[in-house]
Design a protein around this motif. Structure first.
Motif, PDB file in Angstrom:
ATOM      1  N   LYS A 134       0.844  -1.218   0.000  1.00 26.50           N
ATOM      2  CA  LYS A 134       0.000   0.000   0.000  1.00 26.50           C
ATOM      3  C   LYS A 134       0.871   1.257   0.000  1.00 26.50           C
ATOM      4  O   LYS A 134       0.601   2.208  -0.726  1.00 26.50           O
ATOM      5  CB  LYS A 134      -0.894   0.027   1.238  1.00 26.50           C
ATOM      6  CG  LYS A 134      -1.776  -1.188   1.360  1.00 26.50           C
ATOM      7  CD  LYS A 134      -3.167  -0.847   0.987  1.00 26.50           C
ATOM      8  CE  LYS A 134      -4.048  -2.067   1.097  1.00 26.50           C
ATOM      9  NZ  LYS A 134      -5.406  -1.800   0.760  1.00 26.50           N
TER      10      LYS A 134
ATOM     11  N   ASP B  55      -8.021   4.137  -1.325  1.00 28.06           N
ATOM     12  CA  ASP B  55      -7.565   2.904  -0.678  1.00 28.06           C
ATOM     13  C   ASP B  55      -8.645   2.376   0.257  1.00 28.06           C
ATOM     14  O   ASP B  55      -8.938   1.175   0.277  1.00 28.06           O
ATOM     15  CB  ASP B  55      -6.275   3.216   0.093  1.00 28.06           C
ATOM     16  CG  ASP B  55      -5.640   1.967   0.655  1.00 28.06           C
ATOM     17  OD1 ASP B  55      -5.438   1.034  -0.128  1.00 28.06           O
ATOM     18  OD2 ASP B  55      -5.363   1.922   1.874  1.00 28.06           O
TER      19      ASP B  55
ATOM     20  N   ASN C  75     -10.561  -1.086  -0.097  1.00 25.27           N
ATOM     21  CA  ASN C  75     -10.557  -2.085   0.977  1.00 25.27           C
ATOM     22  C   ASN C  75     -11.973  -2.511   1.333  1.00 25.27           C
ATOM     23  O   ASN C  75     -12.252  -3.694   1.547  1.00 25.27           O
ATOM     24  CB  ASN C  75      -9.880  -1.518   2.228  1.00 25.27           C
ATOM     25  CG  ASN C  75      -8.415  -1.265   2.006  1.00 25.27           C
ATOM     26  OD1 ASN C  75      -7.813  -1.863   1.120  1.00 25.27           O
ATOM     27  ND2 ASN C  75      -7.831  -0.382   2.783  1.00 25.27           N
TER      28      ASN C  75
ATOM     29  N   GLY D 142      -6.748  -2.344  -2.899  1.00 25.33           N
ATOM     30  CA  GLY D 142      -7.475  -3.395  -2.195  1.00 25.33           C
ATOM     31  C   GLY D 142      -8.120  -4.358  -3.171  1.00 25.33           C
ATOM     32  O   GLY D 142      -8.163  -5.574  -2.928  1.00 25.33           O
TER      33      GLY D 142
ATOM     34  N   ILE E 123      -6.120  -4.593   6.867  1.00 21.05           N
ATOM     35  CA  ILE E 123      -6.168  -3.874   5.580  1.00 21.05           C
ATOM     36  C   ILE E 123      -6.887  -2.534   5.760  1.00 21.05           C
ATOM     37  O   ILE E 123      -6.457  -1.513   5.228  1.00 21.05           O
ATOM     38  CB  ILE E 123      -6.850  -4.757   4.504  1.00 21.05           C
ATOM     39  CG1 ILE E 123      -5.902  -5.883   4.083  1.00 21.05           C
ATOM     40  CG2 ILE E 123      -7.250  -3.942   3.278  1.00 21.05           C
ATOM     41  CD1 ILE E 123      -6.541  -6.971   3.255  1.00 21.05           C
TER      42      ILE E 123
END
Lengths: 492, 159
Positions: free
Chosen positions: A67, A119, A123, A309, A359
Motif C-alpha cells: 500500500k 484505498d 478495501n 485493495g 487492511i
C-alpha cells in the motif's frame, strides 16, 4: 459469525501487528518514492523477514509495503517529474506543473487524500463485494480487456489538446517502442537487432524517467533560472475547498480503480489514466488539465490507489494473483501453509477477518505516514533548480540501474532523455507516448489472444455485452471529443 | 522551417524507415501463419503506416505556417550550456561501468553543478561527495542491488 469476527480481532489486535503494519507502510512509501525501486521489489525484499512471523503479522507487513509503495510513487512524480512507479506516471501530468508553481505541498496533500480515500473504498469493496467483483472479473477475457484498453486509449486525444495530430504521432511512437522484445505468440525477435537485453522488451521505469525527468534537466541548462513568482498558495497544503472540489473526482476514480483492480493483469496505470480521462471529460476546469490542475492529481491518484485493495479480490477469493506484487503475497500465504481461494474462507475465516481489519487499518497508517512525510519531503521543491537537477540526474541513474541491475537500462534512460528533449523542442506532447507505451502491450497481447481464441474471426470482439459496452463508450468518447473540440495542449 | 513541419517530417521518415527497413529486417516471422492478423509483423506494420500518415498530415497542415517562439527566457549561452550538458551525459554513460557509480557520480555532479552556476564549495563538496556514497550504501546494503563500484571497489568494500 460475530464470534469469528471477534476471533479475527484478537488475532489482529497486537502491538506487534500494529507496528509491523506501520513499518510496512513507511518502508513502502519510502521505497515507492525512489525512482527505480518498484513496489514488487520492496515486497520481495521484505518477504524473507516474514518467514519467522505469525502468518497474520507477516502478511500485514507485506500488505503495508504494498500500500505504501503505491502511494509513494506519486511523491517523486510530483516533486521531480520522475514517477517512482509506472502507475504514478499519470500523476506527473498535473503534479509536476503544480510543484513548479510552488504548490508542491498542495499537490502532495491532494495526492495523499485521494490515495487514502481510494484505498479505503477499495478495501471496503474487498470486504463487502469480493464475491460479486470476482465474478465480474471472471467475465473479462481477452476480447473484453482489448475493448477496455481501446477505450482507455481515447484519453490520448484529450491529453493532446490542440496538438491532436502530434499527440497521435507521439502515441504511435509509444506503441512502436512497446513492440520491442520477443513475440508473445511465436517467440520470434521483434526489433531487438541481436541485443539480448532487449529480449524482454524495454523496461517501463528507465523509459519513464528518461522521457519525463531528463528532458526537464536538459532544458534547464538552456534557460535562465528565474526566481519563482510570488504565489499565495506556495508552501500551503490543500484547503477544505480543494478537498470539496476534488471529492467527486476522487470517488469516481476510486470506483474505476476498484473495478479495474479486480480484473487480473490490468494494474494501476490503466486505472489512473482512465480516471484522469473521465475527470477531464467531466471537469469544469478541463482546460487546466496538464497545466497543474489539482483535480488531475486527485483523479490519477484515486484511480491508481483504488486498485490497491481490489487487486486482492482475485487473490483471496479465487487464488489468482492479479499482478507481480500479489503473486509475491500469494507466495507468502503459501510459505505459511495457506492457500488463498474459497477454501481459505471456509477453513481460516478468523484469519481472513484479521487481515481485513489490518487492511482497513492500513488506510489510516497511510494517512499518518503520508502526512508526516509530506512535511519533510515537500521541502525538496524549495531547493534551487541548479542544485536539485544535478542531484535528480544521479538519483535517476541509480534508480534506472536498480530495476534490472544492468547498465543497459541506464543507457536506455539516456537515449529516452534525448528523445524526450527533441520532443520537447518540437512541441510533441510526451503524455500520449507514455500512455501508448504502457497500454500498448496489453492492447496487442489481448488483440492477438482474442484472435487465437476465435481462430481468426473478428466477431469475437463483439461477442459479449461487456465488449459492446466498451465499444459504445469508445464511440461516445470520440464523438464527445470531436463535438467539443479540444483547445488546450498538454506538454506532459 | 517551423517546428511542426520538422516534427511531421521526422514522423514520416521514421514511419517509412520502420515500414520498409526496420520491420522487414528486424522482426522475424514464421513462414506459415494461419491468420494474417496473428503475424508478428501485422501490428507493427499498422503502427508504422499510421505514423507515416500522421507525419504527412502534420506536414500538410503546417506547411508555410509560422509558429510563435517560446516565451521562456533563454540563457545567453543556452545552446553551449545544453551541448556541454549533453557531453557530460555522454561521458557519464560511457564511463559509468569502468569508474563505478560513486566515482562517476561525484565527477558528473561536480561538473553539472558548476555548469549550472553553483559556485559555493560548502554546497558542492557535501553534495558531490556525500550523495553518491549515500545512494551506494542505500542500494547496496539495504536494497541488495549490486551497484558497480568500479575503481573505488576496494575503498567501498570497507564501508
Amino acid at each position: 459469525m460475530i464470534e469469528t469476527i471477534l476471533e479475527g480481532f484478537h488475532l489482529f489486535a497486537t502491538w506487534q501487528n500494529l507496528m509491523l503494519l506501520g513499518l510496512g507502510v513507511t518502508i513502502g512509501t519510502f521505497v515507492g518514492a525512489v525512482p527505480g525501486m518498484t513496489t514488487p521489489m520492496a515486497v520481495a525484499l521484505t518477504l524473507p523477514f516474514t518467514f519467522t512471523l505469525h502468518p497474520v503479522s507477516g502478511i500485514l507487513l507485506l500488505l503495508g509495503v504494498y500500500k505504501g509503495g503505491i502511494y509513494g510513487g506519486s511523491i517523486t512524480a510530483i516533486l521531480i517529474n520522475a514517477p517512482g512507479t509506472p502507475a504514478a506516471s499519470c500523476t506527473v501530468l498535473d503534479g509536476y506543473p503544480l510543484a513548479r508553481r510552488g504548490e508542491a505541498r498542495r499537490a502532495l496533500d491532494i495526492a495523499l487524500y485521494a490515495s487514502c480515500i481510494a484505498d479505503f473504498i477499495s478495501n471496503l469493496s474487498l470486504i463487502l463485494c469480493a464475491g460479486l467483483l470476482a465474478s465480474l472479473a471472471l467475465a473479462f477475457g481477452s476480447p473484453e480487456v482489448f475493448t477496455l484498453i481501446l477505450f482507455s486509449l481515447t484519453i490520448i486525444a484529450s491529453v493532446s489538446g490542440d496538438q491532436l495530430l502530434k499527440g497521435l504521432g507521439s502515441a504511435a511512437f509509444g506503441l512502436m517502442l512497446a513492440v520491442v522484445g520477443l513475440d508473445l505468440v511465436y517467440g520470434t525477435n521483434r526489433l531487438i537487432f541481436g541485443e539480448v537485453e532487449l529480449m524482454s522488451g524495454l523496461n517501463f521505469i528507465p523509459v519513464l524517467i528518461g522521457l519525463f525527468a531528463l528532458p526537464e534537466i536538459i532544458a534547464f541548462f538552456g534557460r535562465v533560472e528565474v526566481q519563482r513568482e510570488h504565489n499565495p498558495l506556495a508552501g500551503i497544503g490543500a484547503s477544505l475547498v480543494d478537498i470539496k472540489r476534488t471529492l467527486p473526482t476522487i470517488l469516481r476514480g476510486s470506483f474505476i480503480g476498484v473495478i479495474l483492480g479486480a480484473i487480473p493483469g490490468i494494474g494501476g496505470a490503466p486505472a489512473a489514466f482512465l480516471s484522469y480521462s473521465e475527470a477531464r471529460r467531466t471537469s469544469k476546469n478541463a482546460a487546466n488539465f496538464g497545466k497543474g490542475e489539482i483535480e488531475g492529481v486527485a483523479a490519477a491518484e484515486s484511480g491508481n490507489n483504488g486498485t490497491a485493495g481490489a487487486t486482492l479480490i482475485p487473490l483471496l477469493a479465487l487464488g489468482i494473483p492479479g499482478d507481480v506484487t500479489t503473486a509475491i503475497i500469494l507466495g507468502a500465504f503459501m510459505i505459511h501453509g495457506l492457500r488463498p481461494g474459497p477454501l481459505l474462507f471456509q477453513d481460516n475465516l478468523s484469519l481472513i477477518y484479521a487481515l481485513f481489519i489490518g487492511i482497513m487499518m492500513s488506510s489510516i497508517f497511510l494517512f499518518v505516514v503520508g502526512k508526516f512525510s509530506i512535511q519533510i519531503i515537500s521541502r525538496i521543491a524549495d531547493i534551487p533548480q541548479r542544485i536539485l537537477f544535478p542531484i535528480v540526474l544521479v538519483l535517476c541513474v541509480f534508480g534506472a540501474y536498480a530495476v534490472n541491475n544492468t547498465v543497459f537500462d541506464v543507457g536506455v534512460m539516456f537515449v529516452m532523455g534525448l528523445v524526450g528533449f527533441i520532443m520537447l523542442k518540437l512541441k510533441i506532447p510526451a503524455a500520449p507516448f507514455l500512455i501508448a507505451f504502457i497500454l500498448g502491450p496489453m492492447l496487442e497481447d489481448n488483440f492477438r489472444q482474442s484472435l487465437l481464441m476465435s481462430r481468426g474471426s473478428w466477431t469475437i470482439f463483439f461477442s459479449s455485452p461487456i465488449c459492446w459496452i466498451f465499444w459504445g463508450l469508445t464511440i461516445l468518447a470520440i464523438f464527445i471529443l470531436v463535438r467539443r473540440g479540444t483547445s488546450v495542449p498538454l506538454n506532459g | 522551417m517551423n517546428k511542426s513541419l520538422l516534427a511531421g517530417m521526422m514522423m514520416l521518415i521514421v514511419g517509412l524507415l520502420l515500414f520498409f527497413v526496420l520491420i522487414p529486417y528486424g522482426i522475424d516471422s514464421p513462414k506459415k501463419i494461419r491468420y494474417a492478423a496473428l503475424s508478428p509483423l501485422y501490428y507493427p506494420k499498422i503502427v508504422a503506416v499510421a505514423l507515416s500518415i500522421i507525419g504527412a498530415a502534420i506536414m500538410v497542415k503546417s506547411w508555410r505556417k509560422t509558429e510563435p517562439e517560446t516565451l521562456e527566457p533563454q540563457h545567453p549561452n543556452g545552446k553551449v550550456r545544453v551541448l556541454s550538458f549533453l557531453l557530460i551525459l555522454a561521458i557519464y554513460a560511457t564511463t559509468l561501468d569502468f569508474l563505478g557509480f560513486v566515482a562517476s557520480g561525484t565527477v558528473i555532479l561536480t561538473a553539472s553543478l558548476l555548469l549550472a552556476g553553483e559556485r559555493r564549495v560548502t554546497v558542492i563538496a557535501p553534495v558531490c561527495l556525500g550523495l553518491p556514497i549515500m545512494l551506494h550504501l542505500f542500494f547496496y546494503k539495504i536494497a541488495n542491488v549490486p551497484i558497480p563500484a568500479g575503481i573505488l571497489a576496494p575503498l567501498l568494500a570497507g564501508l
